[in-house]
Write an enzyme that holds these catalytic residues in place. Structure first.
Site, short mmCIF file in Angstrom:
data_model
loop_
_atom_site.label_atom_id
_atom_site.label_comp_id
_atom_site.label_asym_id
_atom_site.label_seq_id
_atom_site.Cartn_x
_atom_site.Cartn_y
_atom_site.Cartn_z
N GLU A 294 12.41 -9.75 2.07
CA GLU A 294 11.68 -8.56 2.53
C GLU A 294 12.53 -7.33 2.31
OE1 GLU A 294 10.15 -8.82 6.55
OE2 GLU A 294 10.19 -6.64 6.77
N ALA B 228 3.11 -0.88 4.94
CA ALA B 228 2.54 -0.89 6.29
C ALA B 228 2.03 -2.27 6.70
CB ALA B 228 1.41 0.13 6.39
N ARG C 283 12.81 4.46 12.75
CA ARG C 283 11.59 5.27 12.68
C ARG C 283 10.69 4.99 13.89
NH1 ARG C 283 9.22 4.83 6.81
NH2 ARG C 283 8.02 6.62 7.58
N ARG D 8 5.11 10.82 -2.52
CA ARG D 8 4.80 10.56 -1.12
C ARG D 8 6.05 10.78 -0.25
NH1 ARG D 8 4.64 4.49 1.39
NH2 ARG D 8 4.02 5.10 3.49
N HIS E 233 3.88 -4.54 9.22
CA HIS E 233 3.76 -4.37 10.67
C HIS E 233 2.41 -4.82 11.21
CE1 HIS E 233 7.14 -1.97 9.48
NE2 HIS E 233 6.38 -1.07 8.90
N TYR F 254 11.23 8.71 1.18
CA TYR F 254 11.22 7.68 0.14
C TYR F 254 11.87 8.11 -1.19
CZ TYR F 254 7.95 5.56 3.41
OH TYR F 254 7.37 5.03 4.53
N ASP G 295 1.61 -15.39 6.79
CA ASP G 295 1.23 -16.80 6.57
C ASP G 295 1.41 -17.20 5.11
OD1 ASP G 295 0.63 -17.39 9.19
OD2 ASP G 295 -1.55 -17.29 8.94
N HIS H 9 12.70 -2.87 2.49
CA HIS H 9 12.15 -1.55 2.82
C HIS H 9 13.06 -0.48 2.29
CE1 HIS H 9 9.10 -3.39 5.23
NE2 HIS H 9 10.05 -4.16 5.75
N ILE H 10 12.47 0.58 1.81
CA ILE H 10 13.23 1.72 1.28
C ILE H 10 13.87 2.47 2.45
CG2 ILE H 10 13.01 3.91 0.03
CD1 ILE H 10 10.50 2.54 -1.35
N SER H 11 13.08 2.75 3.47
CA SER H 11 13.58 3.48 4.64
C SER H 11 14.12 2.49 5.67
CB SER H 11 12.44 4.30 5.26
OG SER H 11 11.42 3.44 5.73
N PRO I 23 0.79 -1.23 0.00
CA PRO I 23 0.00 0.00 0.00
C PRO I 23 0.82 1.28 0.00
CG PRO I 23 -0.21 -1.17 2.09
CD PRO I 23 0.47 -2.10 1.13
N ASN I 24 0.34 2.21 -0.77
CA ASN I 24 0.88 3.58 -0.88
C ASN I 24 2.18 3.67 -1.67
OD1 ASN I 24 -1.23 4.78 0.79
ND2 ASN I 24 -0.28 3.66 2.48
N ASN J 262 8.01 -5.75 -0.68
CA ASN J 262 7.88 -4.60 0.22
C ASN J 262 6.40 -4.50 0.54
OD1 ASN J 262 7.79 -2.24 1.60
ND2 ASN J 262 9.02 -1.05 0.16
N ARG K 93 6.98 0.55 13.52
CA ARG K 93 7.62 0.04 12.29
C ARG K 93 8.75 -0.93 12.59
NH1 ARG K 93 5.42 3.46 8.34
NH2 ARG K 93 4.99 5.51 9.20
C1 DQA Z 1 8.22 0.97 3.97
C2 DQA Z 1 8.27 1.18 5.48
C3 DQA Z 1 6.91 0.96 6.10
O1 DQA Z 1 6.98 1.16 7.50
C4 DQA Z 1 5.91 1.95 5.52
O2 DQA Z 1 4.62 1.71 6.04
C5 DQA Z 1 5.91 1.97 4.04
C6 DQA Z 1 7.16 1.83 3.31
C7 DQA Z 1 9.57 1.27 3.29
O3 DQA Z 1 9.76 0.83 2.17
O4 DQA Z 1 10.41 1.97 3.87
O5 DQA Z 1 4.87 2.19 3.42
O6 DQA Z 1 7.92 -0.41 3.72
#
Ligand code: DQA
Length: 144
Positions: A95, A74, A104, A17, A77, A22, A84, A97-99, A9-10, A71, A108
């Site tokens: 897995e 959210a 943070r 964003r 978390h 990001y 599963d 993550h960009i950040s 998502p997002n 990725n 997270r």
């Molecule tokens: C994220 C980190 C997550 O905590 C956050 O909800 C995101 C992006 C990242 O790529 O840093 O949407 O997965």
């Protein structure tokens, strides 16, 4: 080697964003440059804002791909269901993550997915995706 990148998502809003977190690049632009750079890998990309669609895609991926770079944004978390699904499929999932999620907010810091991932790459900006794909290329024994 066929690798599927799944974004949650997002992440369709990358580029606009929270650019301070990001970056300013859209995922489509990044993905095009990644495909060019890693020409030896057959890369595909899927993004959804919906938990169930991500789960369906993970199930489908097990029949068509050698591995998944996930990725879950959210959902990382919050989603026992995605965790599963990662556990249920017989292909490796890295897995990403960009950040740096550990630097943070507290919520997270926990990932439901990480225990079932073959590894986690976090905090290297968009480059995190490239490092994850390279883990499949350079550490094939890790993903057996
Ligand atoms: C994220 C980190 C997550 O905590 C956050 O909800 C995101 C992006 C990242 O790529 O840093 O949407 O997965």
């Amino acid at each position: 080697m066929k690798i599927l990148i799944i974004n949650g998502p997002n992440l369709n809003l990358l580029g606009e964003r929270e650019p301070e977190v990001y970056g300013k690049q859209t995922f489509n632009d990044y993905f095009t440059s990644l495909q060019f750079k890693l020409r030896e890998v057959e890369l595909s990309h899927f993004q959804s804002n919906h938990e169930g669609k991500i789960i369906d895609k993970l199930h489908e991926a097990r029949l068509h791909f050698d591995g998944v770079v996930l990725n879950a944004a959210a959902y990382t978390h919050t989603s026992v269901a995605i965790a599963d699904a990662v556990k249920a499929i017989n292909i490796p999932v890295v897995e990403v993550h960009i950040s740096n999620t550990s630097a943070r907010e507290n919520f997270r810091k926990h990932s439901y997915i990480a225990p079932y991932a073959s590894g986690v790459i976090t905090g290297f900006g968009m480059k995190s995706y490239e490092l994850a794909v390279l883990s499949f290329v350079e550490l094939p024994e890790k993903n057996d």
